[in-house]
Write a protein that holds these residues in place. Structure first.
Motif, short mmCIF file in Angstrom:
data_model
loop_
_atom_site.label_atom_id
_atom_site.label_comp_id
_atom_site.label_asym_id
_atom_site.label_seq_id
_atom_site.Cartn_x
_atom_site.Cartn_y
_atom_site.Cartn_z
N GLU A 111 10.05 -5.17 4.23
CA GLU A 111 10.34 -4.61 2.91
C GLU A 111 11.81 -4.24 2.73
O GLU A 111 12.40 -4.50 1.68
CB GLU A 111 9.45 -3.37 2.67
N TRP A 115 14.43 -5.98 0.00
CA TRP A 115 15.17 -5.20 -0.99
C TRP A 115 16.68 -5.36 -0.83
O TRP A 115 17.42 -5.44 -1.82
CB TRP A 115 14.78 -3.73 -0.89
N ARG A 186 6.19 -12.50 -4.90
CA ARG A 186 6.80 -11.20 -5.16
C ARG A 186 7.80 -11.22 -6.32
O ARG A 186 8.38 -10.18 -6.65
CB ARG A 186 7.54 -10.71 -3.91
N VAL A 212 8.04 -4.88 -4.07
CA VAL A 212 8.66 -4.41 -2.84
C VAL A 212 8.06 -3.05 -2.50
O VAL A 212 7.82 -2.22 -3.39
CB VAL A 212 10.19 -4.27 -2.99
N ASN A 213 7.85 -2.81 -1.22
CA ASN A 213 7.36 -1.52 -0.76
C ASN A 213 6.04 -1.14 -1.46
O ASN A 213 5.84 0.01 -1.83
CB ASN A 213 8.41 -0.43 -0.98
#
Length: 269
Positions: A111, A115, A186, A212-213
């Protein structure tokens, strides 16, 4: 058909349910939408559907999908090759462009790493892409959307890139993200309603959504010149500064080629 809500919930059932029902048409069978497990009480089932107030559409129905919500009754546009033509092109100039951006094409599943790649691309866009409506029209040799190779060819010749309206900014951002090793499900090109500059509430604004995350966030590259960089991973969050764009509730999504994600997610701030 037996509903999930009638099943006794435990970890084994949850794992089995994920495999069995995720591929179902949850718009057709909303009761089969995957529910979330309360870790403190595995027998407690959390809501799997909710109506949400939006800025310009009233209340709309969302269904639970993994750990986030997706619009009921609307699929993402699956014509990925129309919006992202020739996306798998292995031309060396594409890799040269990516190398100049400062990222790699190596797969990234962590992650933080994902990012950081997104942050790097954002900063590169700010420093290397300018607004030029006329020049943007020369990037593509067709009447369609520019391909990643056409972007790279323009960059090879000019040493920089250009874009135009919001759709072109979002398209370039998504095109680059889709080729730098981030899992493609994603990333999504997103459209939401807005009323900026006297536009009616049915007008649309285009930006990018990223997962993300364990959350979906919105990133609006229209503001790349105003927001110097994206927040660090520890403070991860969305970027979108139009007050009347309904960033959180997009009504249309266009996936990257190779993505198997077909839903339109609710986004987080």
């Amino acid at each position: 058909m037996k509903k999930i809500s009638n099943l006794k919930v435990d970890k084994a059932v949850y794992d089995k349910t994920l495999k069995r029902y995720h591929k179902k048409e949850i718009e057709i069978y909303p009761d089969l939408a995957v529910f979330e497990i309360d870790k403190k009480n595995l027998k407690k089932e959390l809501p799997i559907r909710r109506r949400v107030a939006t800025l310009h559409e009233g209340k709309i129905l969302y269904l639970k999908y993994f750990n986030f919500w997706v619009r009921a009754g609307i699929r993402a546009d699956e014509r990925a090759e129309h919006f992202f033509p020739d996306f798998e092109n292995p031309n060396a100039r594409i890799f040269n462009l990516i190398a100049d951006i400062g990222v790699t094409t190596a797969p990234s599943n962590g992650e933080v790493h994902i990012w950081e790649k997104i942050r790097t691309v954002w900063i590169w866009l700010r420093n290397n892409v300018s607004q030029n409506n006329t020049e943007y029209g020369t990037i593509s040799t067709t009447d369609g959307w520019p391909s990643i190779d056409e972007y790279a060819a323009y960059y090879e010749t000019h040493g920089h890139l250009v874009w135009s309206a919001c759709f072109s900014k979002a398209h370039l951002f998504a095109s680059i993200l889709g080729r730098v090793g981030i899992p493609r499900w994603r990333i999504m090109l997103i459209t939401a309603h807005h009323t900026e500059n006297g536009c009616p509430p049915t007008a649309s604004h285009v930006f990018v959504a990223v997962y993300v995350n364990e959350r979906w966030y919105y990133l609006d590259p229209t503001w790349v010149y105003s927001v110097a960089e994206l927040p660090a991973f520890a403070s991860i969050g969305s970027v979108g500064l139009f007050n009347t764009v309904d960033y959180m509730h997009p009504f249309k999504g266009i996936p990257i080629p190779g993505s198997d994600f077909e839903h339109i997610p609710m986004l987080n701030k």
